[in-house]
Design a protein around this motif. Structure first.
Motif, mmCIF file in Angstrom:
data_model
loop_
_atom_site.group_PDB
_atom_site.id
_atom_site.type_symbol
_atom_site.label_atom_id
_atom_site.label_comp_id
_atom_site.label_asym_id
_atom_site.label_seq_id
_atom_site.Cartn_x
_atom_site.Cartn_y
_atom_site.Cartn_z
ATOM 1 N N THR A 110 0.862 -1.183 0.000
ATOM 2 C CA THR A 110 0.000 0.000 0.000
ATOM 3 C C THR A 110 0.896 1.230 0.000
ATOM 4 O OG1 THR A 110 -1.819 -1.055 1.184
ATOM 5 C CG2 THR A 110 -1.665 1.333 1.368
ATOM 6 N N LEU A 111 0.574 2.189 -0.871
ATOM 7 C CA LEU A 111 1.308 3.446 -0.960
ATOM 8 C C LEU A 111 0.394 4.586 -0.535
ATOM 9 C CD1 LEU A 111 3.901 4.964 -2.047
ATOM 10 C CD2 LEU A 111 2.547 5.337 -4.117
ATOM 11 N N ILE A 112 0.901 5.443 0.352
ATOM 12 C CA ILE A 112 0.162 6.607 0.837
ATOM 13 C C ILE A 112 1.025 7.843 0.589
ATOM 14 C CG2 ILE A 112 -0.755 7.759 2.893
ATOM 15 C CD1 ILE A 112 -1.228 4.927 4.059
ATOM 16 N N MET A 113 0.400 8.910 0.095
ATOM 17 C CA MET A 113 1.092 10.193 -0.086
ATOM 18 C C MET A 113 0.327 11.240 0.720
ATOM 19 S SD MET A 113 1.553 12.260 -3.649
ATOM 20 C CE MET A 113 2.228 13.906 -3.720
ATOM 21 N N VAL A 114 1.007 11.870 1.693
ATOM 22 C CA VAL A 114 0.355 12.842 2.560
ATOM 23 C C VAL A 114 1.184 14.105 2.722
ATOM 24 C CG1 VAL A 114 -0.960 11.155 3.922
ATOM 25 C CG2 VAL A 114 1.342 11.818 4.652
ATOM 26 N N ASN A 115 0.493 15.170 3.140
ATOM 27 C CA ASN A 115 1.112 16.445 3.470
ATOM 28 C C ASN A 115 0.805 16.732 4.941
ATOM 29 O OD1 ASN A 115 1.740 19.139 3.915
ATOM 30 N ND2 ASN A 115 0.726 19.890 2.077
ATOM 31 N N PRO A 116 1.817 16.634 5.830
ATOM 32 C CA PRO A 116 1.570 16.905 7.243
ATOM 33 C C PRO A 116 1.584 18.397 7.598
ATOM 34 C CG PRO A 116 3.827 16.191 6.928
ATOM 35 C CD PRO A 116 3.154 16.108 5.585
ATOM 36 N N ASP A 117 1.717 19.261 6.589
ATOM 37 C CA ASP A 117 1.826 20.699 6.834
ATOM 38 C C ASP A 117 0.660 21.508 6.271
ATOM 39 O OD1 ASP A 117 4.389 20.418 8.094
ATOM 40 O OD2 ASP A 117 5.238 20.112 6.104
ATOM 41 N N ALA A 118 -0.469 20.873 6.036
ATOM 42 C CA ALA A 118 -1.614 21.554 5.429
ATOM 43 C C ALA A 118 -2.467 22.252 6.491
ATOM 44 C CB ALA A 118 -2.460 20.549 4.659
ATOM 45 N N PRO A 119 -2.956 23.441 6.221
ATOM 46 C CA PRO A 119 -2.744 24.272 5.042
ATOM 47 C C PRO A 119 -1.458 25.090 5.094
ATOM 48 C CG PRO A 119 -4.283 25.374 6.468
ATOM 49 C CD PRO A 119 -3.936 24.048 7.125
ATOM 50 N N SER A 120 -0.842 25.198 6.298
ATOM 51 C CA SER A 120 0.435 25.898 6.402
ATOM 52 C C SER A 120 1.247 25.246 7.515
ATOM 53 C CB SER A 120 0.225 27.387 6.701
ATOM 54 O OG SER A 120 -0.180 27.564 8.036
ATOM 55 N N PRO A 121 2.575 25.247 7.398
ATOM 56 C CA PRO A 121 3.405 24.645 8.439
ATOM 57 C C PRO A 121 3.209 25.273 9.821
ATOM 58 C CG PRO A 121 4.701 25.007 6.461
ATOM 59 C CD PRO A 121 3.372 25.698 6.247
ATOM 60 N N SER A 122 2.858 26.553 9.863
ATOM 61 C CA SER A 122 2.662 27.209 11.151
ATOM 62 C C SER A 122 1.290 26.908 11.767
ATOM 63 C CB SER A 122 2.837 28.721 11.011
ATOM 64 O OG SER A 122 1.892 29.241 10.101
ATOM 65 N N HIS A 123 0.368 26.433 10.950
ATOM 66 C CA HIS A 123 -0.975 26.092 11.429
ATOM 67 C C HIS A 123 -1.506 24.885 10.639
ATOM 68 C CE1 HIS A 123 -4.727 26.690 13.488
ATOM 69 N NE2 HIS A 123 -5.389 26.780 12.360
ATOM 70 N N PRO A 124 -0.939 23.689 10.903
ATOM 71 C CA PRO A 124 -1.306 22.507 10.119
ATOM 72 C C PRO A 124 -2.608 21.836 10.574
ATOM 73 C CG PRO A 124 0.388 21.929 11.684
ATOM 74 C CD PRO A 124 0.133 23.414 11.847
ATOM 75 N N CYS A 125 -3.684 22.597 10.638
ATOM 76 C CA CYS A 125 -4.954 22.093 11.171
ATOM 77 C C CYS A 125 -5.629 21.060 10.264
ATOM 78 C CB CYS A 125 -5.898 23.250 11.465
ATOM 79 S SG CYS A 125 -6.324 24.225 10.003
ATOM 80 N N LEU A 126 -5.207 20.920 9.026
ATOM 81 C CA LEU A 126 -5.792 19.919 8.120
ATOM 82 C C LEU A 126 -4.900 18.698 7.973
ATOM 83 C CD1 LEU A 126 -7.153 22.203 5.257
ATOM 84 C CD2 LEU A 126 -8.341 21.368 7.295
ATOM 85 N N LYS A 127 -3.813 18.647 8.732
ATOM 86 C CA LYS A 127 -2.878 17.546 8.567
ATOM 87 C C LYS A 127 -3.498 16.230 8.982
ATOM 88 C CE LYS A 127 -0.437 17.439 12.946
ATOM 89 N NZ LYS A 127 0.825 17.594 13.593
ATOM 90 N N GLU A 128 -3.155 15.222 8.442
ATOM 91 C CA GLU A 128 -2.378 15.008 7.244
ATOM 92 C C GLU A 128 -3.328 15.095 6.060
ATOM 93 O OE1 GLU A 128 -0.591 11.061 7.704
ATOM 94 O OE2 GLU A 128 -0.226 11.560 9.776
ATOM 95 N N TYR A 129 -2.967 15.831 5.044
ATOM 96 C CA TYR A 129 -3.789 15.935 3.847
ATOM 97 C C TYR A 129 -3.393 14.793 2.920
ATOM 98 C CZ TYR A 129 -6.440 17.908 0.028
ATOM 99 O OH TYR A 129 -7.365 18.094 -0.974
#
Length: 172
Positions: A63-82
Motif C-alpha cells: 500500500t502506498l500513501i502520499m500525505v502532506n503533514p503541513d496543510a494548510p500551512s506549516p505554522s498552522h497545520p490544522c488539516l494535517k495530514e492531507y
C-alpha cells in the motif's frame, strides 16, 4: 549520520520509527527522483509520479500513501495530514500503476510556507479491500495502518514543496 526522515520530523509527526526493508523509488517527469528533503515546485509535480516498488515476489502486495503533514500551512497545520494519493494491492517488483488506486492523485499546491510531502509504503498481509476515506483532510497514516493491519512502514521518502511565483492554487 542521522536519518533524514528523523531530521525532517517525518519520524515522530507522521510515522513511528521503522527499518526500511524495501526499495521505494518515486520519479516525477523529466526523470526527477524524489530524494529525502529535496525540493520540487508545484509545476513539477502536477502529474502523478511513477513509483517503483522493490522486492522479488509478485505475490507480495503493498500500500502506498502520499500525505502532506503541513496543510494548510506549516505554522498552522490544522488539516494535517492531507491525503494526496492512496494506492493498494501493488505487487512487488512493479510500479504503483499496477495497484488499485483508492484515492486518485491530487498534486500538492501549497499556498504558504514550505510543505513536506511524504510517500509511505506498507507491506500488506494479503490482498485487501480498502475503503476510501470520506475526505482528504485530517487523514492519519498511523490510524490507517492500524485499521488495515499494515504494521510499520517498509519504506518512506519525502520532498519539500512551496508556492512558486505566479502559481495559483487553493489546495495544500
Amino acid at each position: 549520520m542521522e536519518d533524514p526522515l528523523v531530521l525532517g520530523r517525518i519520524i515522530g509527526e507522521v510515522l513511528d520509527p521503522f527499518t526500511s526493508s524495501v526499495t521505494l523509488r518515486v520519479v516525477y517527469k523529466n526523470n526527477s527522483d524524489v530524494i529525502n528533503s529535496c525540493e520540487f515546485k508545484p509545476s513539477q509535480i502536477v502529474n502523478k509520479p511513477t513509483v517503483h516498488v522493490g522486492g522479488d515476489d509478485l505475490r507480495v502486495l503493498y500500500t502506498l500513501i502520499m500525505v502532506n503533514p503541513d496543510a494548510p500551512s506549516p505554522s498552522h497545520p490544522c488539516l494535517k495530514e492531507y491525503l494526496h494519493w492512496l494506492v493498494t494491492n501493488i505487487p512487488a517488483t512493479t510500479t504503483a500503476t499496477f495497484g488499485h488506486e483508492i484515492v486518485e492523485y491530487e498534486s500538492p499546491r501549497p499556498t504558504t510556507g514550505i510543505h513536506r510531502i511524504v510517500f509511505v509504503l506498507f507491506r500488506q498481509l494479503g490482498r485487501q479491500i480498502v475503503h476510501a476515506p470520506r475526505w482528504r483532510h485530517k487523514f492519519n497514516t498511523r490510524d490507517f495502518a492500524e485499521v488495515y493491519n499494515l504494521g510499520l512502514p517498509v519504506a518512506a521518502v519525502y520532498f519539500n514543496c512551496q508556492r512558486e511565483s505566479g502559481w495559483g492554487g487553493r489546495r495544500a
